[in-house]
Design a protein around this motif. Structure first.
Motif, PDB file in Angstrom:
ATOM      1  N   VAL A 100       0.586  -1.051   0.255  1.00  0.00           N
ATOM      2  CA  VAL A 100       0.083   0.052   0.521  1.00  0.00           C
ATOM      3  C   VAL A 100       0.680   1.425  -0.194  1.00  0.00           C
ATOM      4  CG1 VAL A 100      -1.848   1.309   1.397  1.00  0.00           C
ATOM      5  CG2 VAL A 100      -1.537  -0.860   0.980  1.00  0.00           C
ATOM      6  N   VAL A 101       1.909   0.916   0.828  1.00  0.00           N
ATOM      7  CA  VAL A 101       2.581   1.981   0.551  1.00  0.00           C
ATOM      8  C   VAL A 101       3.688   2.600  -0.414  1.00  0.00           C
ATOM      9  CG1 VAL A 101       5.035   3.481   1.803  1.00  0.00           C
ATOM     10  CG2 VAL A 101       3.363   2.466   3.206  1.00  0.00           C
ATOM     11  N   THR A 102       4.135   1.626  -1.535  1.00  0.00           N
ATOM     12  CA  THR A 102       4.533   1.931  -2.887  1.00  0.00           C
ATOM     13  C   THR A 102       3.438   2.092  -3.503  1.00  0.00           C
ATOM     14  OG1 THR A 102       6.082  -0.552  -1.840  1.00  0.00           O
ATOM     15  CG2 THR A 102       5.784   0.064  -3.982  1.00  0.00           C
ATOM     16  N   ASN A 103       2.250   1.479  -3.475  1.00  0.00           N
ATOM     17  CA  ASN A 103       1.506   2.117  -3.870  1.00  0.00           C
ATOM     18  C   ASN A 103       1.075   3.332  -4.234  1.00  0.00           C
ATOM     19  OD1 ASN A 103      -1.883   1.815  -4.402  1.00  0.00           O
ATOM     20  ND2 ASN A 103      -0.492   1.278  -6.581  1.00  0.00           N
ATOM     21  N   MET A 104       0.714   4.351  -3.008  1.00  0.00           N
ATOM     22  CA  MET A 104       0.549   5.616  -2.776  1.00  0.00           C
ATOM     23  C   MET A 104       1.648   6.409  -3.140  1.00  0.00           C
ATOM     24  SD  MET A 104      -2.753   5.848  -1.989  1.00  0.00           S
ATOM     25  CE  MET A 104      -2.594   7.607  -0.931  1.00  0.00           C
TER      26      MET A 104
ATOM     27  N   ASN B 143       7.794   6.369 -15.622  1.00  0.00           N
ATOM     28  CA  ASN B 143       9.022   5.493 -16.360  1.00  0.00           C
ATOM     29  C   ASN B 143       9.484   4.948 -15.490  1.00  0.00           C
ATOM     30  OD1 ASN B 143       9.671   5.013 -19.182  1.00  0.00           O
ATOM     31  ND2 ASN B 143      10.647   6.889 -18.909  1.00  0.00           N
ATOM     32  N   GLN B 144       9.805   5.890 -14.216  1.00  0.00           N
ATOM     33  CA  GLN B 144       9.822   5.193 -12.683  1.00  0.00           C
ATOM     34  C   GLN B 144       8.906   4.230 -11.953  1.00  0.00           C
ATOM     35  OE1 GLN B 144      11.800   9.120 -12.029  1.00  0.00           O
ATOM     36  NE2 GLN B 144      13.423   8.518 -10.902  1.00  0.00           N
ATOM     37  N   SER B 145       7.342   5.434 -12.053  1.00  0.00           N
ATOM     38  CA  SER B 145       7.042   4.547 -11.066  1.00  0.00           C
ATOM     39  C   SER B 145       5.468   3.951 -11.826  1.00  0.00           C
ATOM     40  CB  SER B 145       5.937   5.841 -10.143  1.00  0.00           C
ATOM     41  OG  SER B 145       5.256   6.790 -10.800  1.00  0.00           O
ATOM     42  N   ALA B 146       5.007   3.946 -12.453  1.00  0.00           N
ATOM     43  CA  ALA B 146       4.148   3.437 -13.469  1.00  0.00           C
ATOM     44  C   ALA B 146       4.023   2.068 -12.804  1.00  0.00           C
ATOM     45  CB  ALA B 146       4.227   3.186 -14.744  1.00  0.00           C
ATOM     46  N   SER B 147       5.239   1.091 -13.382  1.00  0.00           N
ATOM     47  CA  SER B 147       5.241  -0.168 -12.540  1.00  0.00           C
ATOM     48  C   SER B 147       4.181  -0.468 -11.104  1.00  0.00           C
ATOM     49  CB  SER B 147       6.294  -0.886 -12.322  1.00  0.00           C
ATOM     50  OG  SER B 147       6.813  -0.775 -13.822  1.00  0.00           O
ATOM     51  N   GLN B 148       4.499   0.788 -10.107  1.00  0.00           N
ATOM     52  CA  GLN B 148       3.974   0.818  -9.311  1.00  0.00           C
ATOM     53  C   GLN B 148       2.597   0.488  -8.931  1.00  0.00           C
ATOM     54  OE1 GLN B 148       7.384   1.110  -9.911  1.00  0.00           O
ATOM     55  NE2 GLN B 148       8.198   2.083  -7.839  1.00  0.00           N
ATOM     56  N   ILE B 149       2.226   1.637 -10.049  1.00  0.00           N
ATOM     57  CA  ILE B 149       0.810   1.618 -10.153  1.00  0.00           C
ATOM     58  C   ILE B 149       0.208   0.734 -11.099  1.00  0.00           C
ATOM     59  CG2 ILE B 149      -1.026   3.757 -11.151  1.00  0.00           C
ATOM     60  CD1 ILE B 149       1.217   6.052 -10.991  1.00  0.00           C
ATOM     61  N   ILE B 150       0.498   0.216 -12.028  1.00  0.00           N
ATOM     62  CA  ILE B 150       0.113  -0.767 -12.200  1.00  0.00           C
ATOM     63  C   ILE B 150      -0.291  -1.853 -12.086  1.00  0.00           C
ATOM     64  CG2 ILE B 150       0.395  -2.167 -14.933  1.00  0.00           C
ATOM     65  CD1 ILE B 150       2.146   0.306 -15.998  1.00  0.00           C
ATOM     66  N   TYR B 151       1.113  -2.402 -11.144  1.00  0.00           N
ATOM     67  CA  TYR B 151       1.197  -3.853 -10.461  1.00  0.00           C
ATOM     68  C   TYR B 151      -0.416  -4.355 -10.397  1.00  0.00           C
ATOM     69  CZ  TYR B 151       3.512  -8.005  -9.605  1.00  0.00           C
ATOM     70  OH  TYR B 151       3.969  -8.692  -9.137  1.00  0.00           O
TER      71      TYR B 151
ATOM     72  N   LEU C  27      -3.133  -3.217 -10.187  1.00  0.00           N
ATOM     73  CA  LEU C  27      -4.062  -3.294 -11.574  1.00  0.00           C
ATOM     74  C   LEU C  27      -3.921  -4.599 -12.349  1.00  0.00           C
ATOM     75  CD1 LEU C  27      -3.880   0.086 -12.761  1.00  0.00           C
ATOM     76  CD2 LEU C  27      -5.528  -0.361 -10.800  1.00  0.00           C
ATOM     77  N   VAL C  28      -3.018  -4.732 -12.702  1.00  0.00           N
ATOM     78  CA  VAL C  28      -2.731  -6.346 -13.359  1.00  0.00           C
ATOM     79  C   VAL C  28      -2.416  -7.661 -12.273  1.00  0.00           C
ATOM     80  CG1 VAL C  28      -1.258  -7.716 -15.046  1.00  0.00           C
ATOM     81  CG2 VAL C  28      -1.812  -4.930 -15.048  1.00  0.00           C
ATOM     82  N   ARG C  29      -1.578  -7.482 -11.344  1.00  0.00           N
ATOM     83  CA  ARG C  29      -1.920  -8.650 -10.776  1.00  0.00           C
ATOM     84  C   ARG C  29      -2.634  -8.402  -9.562  1.00  0.00           C
ATOM     85  NH1 ARG C  29       2.160 -12.686 -11.848  1.00  0.00           N
ATOM     86  NH2 ARG C  29       2.338 -13.402  -9.849  1.00  0.00           N
TER      87      ARG C  29
ATOM     88  N   GLU D  91      -2.894 -11.329  -3.055  1.00  0.00           N
ATOM     89  CA  GLU D  91      -0.987 -12.119  -3.811  1.00  0.00           C
ATOM     90  C   GLU D  91      -0.079 -10.448  -4.131  1.00  0.00           C
ATOM     91  OE1 GLU D  91       2.660 -14.238  -3.823  1.00  0.00           O
ATOM     92  OE2 GLU D  91       0.446 -14.166  -3.346  1.00  0.00           O
ATOM     93  N   GLY D  92      -1.323  -9.525  -5.376  1.00  0.00           N
ATOM     94  CA  GLY D  92      -0.352  -8.931  -6.022  1.00  0.00           C
ATOM     95  C   GLY D  92      -0.368  -7.324  -5.229  1.00  0.00           C
ATOM     96  N   VAL D  93      -0.769  -6.912  -3.668  1.00  0.00           N
ATOM     97  CA  VAL D  93      -0.327  -5.898  -2.895  1.00  0.00           C
ATOM     98  C   VAL D  93       1.196  -6.611  -1.999  1.00  0.00           C
ATOM     99  CG1 VAL D  93      -0.858  -4.831  -0.997  1.00  0.00           C
ATOM    100  CG2 VAL D  93      -2.351  -4.993  -2.779  1.00  0.00           C
ATOM    101  N   ARG D  94       1.051  -8.227  -1.752  1.00  0.00           N
ATOM    102  CA  ARG D  94       2.448  -8.375  -0.868  1.00  0.00           C
ATOM    103  C   ARG D  94       3.211  -8.547  -2.211  1.00  0.00           C
ATOM    104  NH1 ARG D  94       5.410 -12.748  -0.891  1.00  0.00           N
ATOM    105  NH2 ARG D  94       4.781 -13.628  -2.713  1.00  0.00           N
ATOM    106  N   GLU D  95       3.587  -8.902  -3.852  1.00  0.00           N
ATOM    107  CA  GLU D  95       4.505  -9.133  -4.517  1.00  0.00           C
ATOM    108  C   GLU D  95       4.823  -7.531  -4.275  1.00  0.00           C
ATOM    109  OE1 GLU D  95       2.755 -10.921  -7.704  1.00  0.00           O
ATOM    110  OE2 GLU D  95       3.164 -12.673  -6.863  1.00  0.00           O
ATOM    111  N   LEU D  96       4.107  -6.651  -4.245  1.00  0.00           N
ATOM    112  CA  LEU D  96       4.878  -5.413  -4.632  1.00  0.00           C
ATOM    113  C   LEU D  96       5.366  -4.506  -4.185  1.00  0.00           C
ATOM    114  CD1 LEU D  96       4.314  -2.454  -6.126  1.00  0.00           C
ATOM    115  CD2 LEU D  96       1.934  -1.969  -5.248  1.00  0.00           C
ATOM    116  N   GLY D  97       4.772  -4.454  -2.759  1.00  0.00           N
ATOM    117  CA  GLY D  97       5.819  -4.228  -1.697  1.00  0.00           C
ATOM    118  C   GLY D  97       7.464  -5.485  -1.853  1.00  0.00           C
TER     119      GLY D  97
END
Length: 495
Positions: free
Chosen positions: A45-49, A243-251, A253-255, A259-265
């Protein structure tokens, strides 16, 4: 040469504040990752925000930092009026943004996936609005060549943030205290955002001297000309931060799912180790940008740009080797439940090096007032990043995020170089740069190969020797000990 010396001095000061600040800020990573288990998804959640925050900050500054340096150094422009106009504009747009978020808080919270936590959204909005406003006084300090005040304010923010996070996440729970019932529902990840808002607001009030300098009022005709210059930089900035943060925004949504939030963390924690590259690039940018615009008319400016590029690459490669060489030690920055993602570190660092090179290459279109090129290059890189993320996240998870950064920055870097050599040719020392890149690649491969056969302590010893060899190459080719300040005189005497 005088410009290079000024660049080195200012980079050292900005770099010291940036590196010390980021190092101290790293203390937050073990706090979060040791207290918040990866399985809970809290750090995701922290990473995404914070990914959303990075994007919004670029939008709310809309290229006005670079525009300020360009127009404040233009002949015939009043630097005081430029500063005052930009400061007023950014204040107005930041305030409007915050008001709109408050008005549409519930639908925004639902759209972002946090319908039960609208407080995350308004706190984030308030923080990013203040950060955007702060960016102009910080740019003004750089313009006025006041790196010490700049560094002091940056470090004060970090120290306050660390102190309050330690208090909430570690000290009060250890003492068994629960003031105001803040732990009635356990340790809450939302306090990460509340603390950030408090610290940002406090620093904002300390710019009283810089606010007093904005006495020239708002000039609408000047603002229109500056907006004409800055809008491509805004597009460039949006593409760059994506380019720097889209992956953390997209992740998420795609995953989908927990489990997706855990992996993003996990991904968000591990890339913190790779962020030494971002520190170096940021420090270089803070010092380099004012010097480039101020010295654009100098006869030897292009030669200076070429040398600056070479030394930037040399020291980022050295930083890369140091991080990889001591990764067995640095991994303890993050909690054990996050360490499965450490394999992303070298890939993310390589992407950050490309981003730094792209930044160095970006000045040609800024100096000839053709910033649209930057928007096109970054846009192309951003499209590549989105494509890699959407295609490969479902297949290989967060490794796709790391490779997406390489694809995005690599494309933008190559496009900027080849077009720039036609529009504003600079004789970069490509042969020298290639020697260092090849040497770093060979040393990296040697580190990876020997790690399969050696234990931790012998491997660290081997890595130290390999890094020393790279340093010897630097000294031999480009940085003789006799030229170093202070200690150099001793080597000259011995020669």
């Amino acid at each position: 040469m005088a410009n290079l010396k000024a660049l080195a001095k200012d980079t050292a000061i900005y770099g010291l504040s940036s590196i010390i600040g980021r190092f101290l800020n790293y203390l937050l990573v073990p706090i979060y990752t040791y207290v918040i288990n990866a399985g809970s998804g809290g750090y995701g959640v922290v990473t995404n925000m914070y990914a959303y925050t990075a994007l919004l900050l670029v939008i709310l500054t809309y290229g006005m930092e670079t525009t300020f340096f360009r127009f404040a150094n233009k002949s015939g422009e009043d630097s005081g009026k430029v500063y005052s106009t930009i400061l007023t504009s950014v204040l107005a747009t930041s305030a409007l943004f915050f008001i709109l978020v408050l008005v549409f808080l519930d639908p925004i919270s639902s759209a972002m996936g946090y319908p039960e936590h609208p407080d995350y959204i308004w706190v984030m909005a308030a923080t990013v609005a203040l950060d955007a406003f702060q960016s102009i006084p910080f740019a003004y300090l750089r313009f006025r060549k006041r790196p010490y005040r700049f560094a002091a304010l940056k470090l004060l923010f970090i120290l306050m943030s660390i102190g309050l996070n330690l208090l909430y996440f570690v000290i009060l729970p250890k003492l068994g205290l629960n003031p105001f019932g803040i732990y009635d529902n356990g340790i809450q990840v939302g306090f990460v955002f509340y603390i950030n808002l408090f610290c940002t607001g406090f620093i904002t009030f300390l710019f009283y001297g810089e606010y007093k300098d904005a006495r020239s009022g708002f000039d609408w005709s000047l603002m229109k000309r500056m907006l004409g210059y800055s809008w491509p930089i805004l597009i460039l900035g949006i593409a760059g931060v994506l380019n720097q943060s889209a992956s953390q925004i997209i992740y998420p949504l795609v995953r989908d799912g927990e489990e997706g939030v855990r992996e993003l963390g996990i991904y968000g924690a591990c890339i913190k180790i790779a962020m030494i590259m971002a520190m170096i690039t940021q420090a270089f940018r803070y010092a380099y940008e004012p010097i480039v615009f101020a010295g654009a008319k100098d006869r030897d400016s292009k030669e200076m740009y070429g040398k600056a590029m070479k030394f930037f690459i040399i020291f980022t490669l050295l930083a890369f080797l140091c991080v990889i060489g001591f990764l067995d030690v640095l991994k303890y920055i993050i909690g054990e439940s996050y360490r499965e993602g450490l394999r992303v570190v070298p890939i993310v660092m390589a992407a950050e090096i490309m981003m730094g090179i792209y930044f160095n290459l970006s000045f040609w279109y800024k100096l000839i007032d053709q910033t649209l090129w930057g928007a096109l290059f970054s846009g192309a890189g951003c499209l590549a990043l989105f494509a890699v993320n959407f295609i490969f996240i479902p297949k290989i998870g967060y490794m796709a995020c790391a490779w997406a950064g390489v694809a995005g920055y690599g494309i933008a870097m190559l496009l900027s170089y080849f077009v720039g050599q036609k529009k504003y040719p600079i004789a970069y020392p490509l042969k020298d740069i290639a020697i260092y890149v090849i040497a770093a690649a060979v040393i990296y491969c040697a580190m990876q190969l020997t790690s399969k056969f050696l234990g931790t302590i012998p491997q660290l010893a081997v890595n130290c020797v390999l890094i020393a060899l790279f340093c010897a190459l630097i000294v031999k080719r480009d940085l003789p000990l006799s030229d170093l300040p202070v200690i150099g005189k001793h080597f000259r005497k011995s020669c």
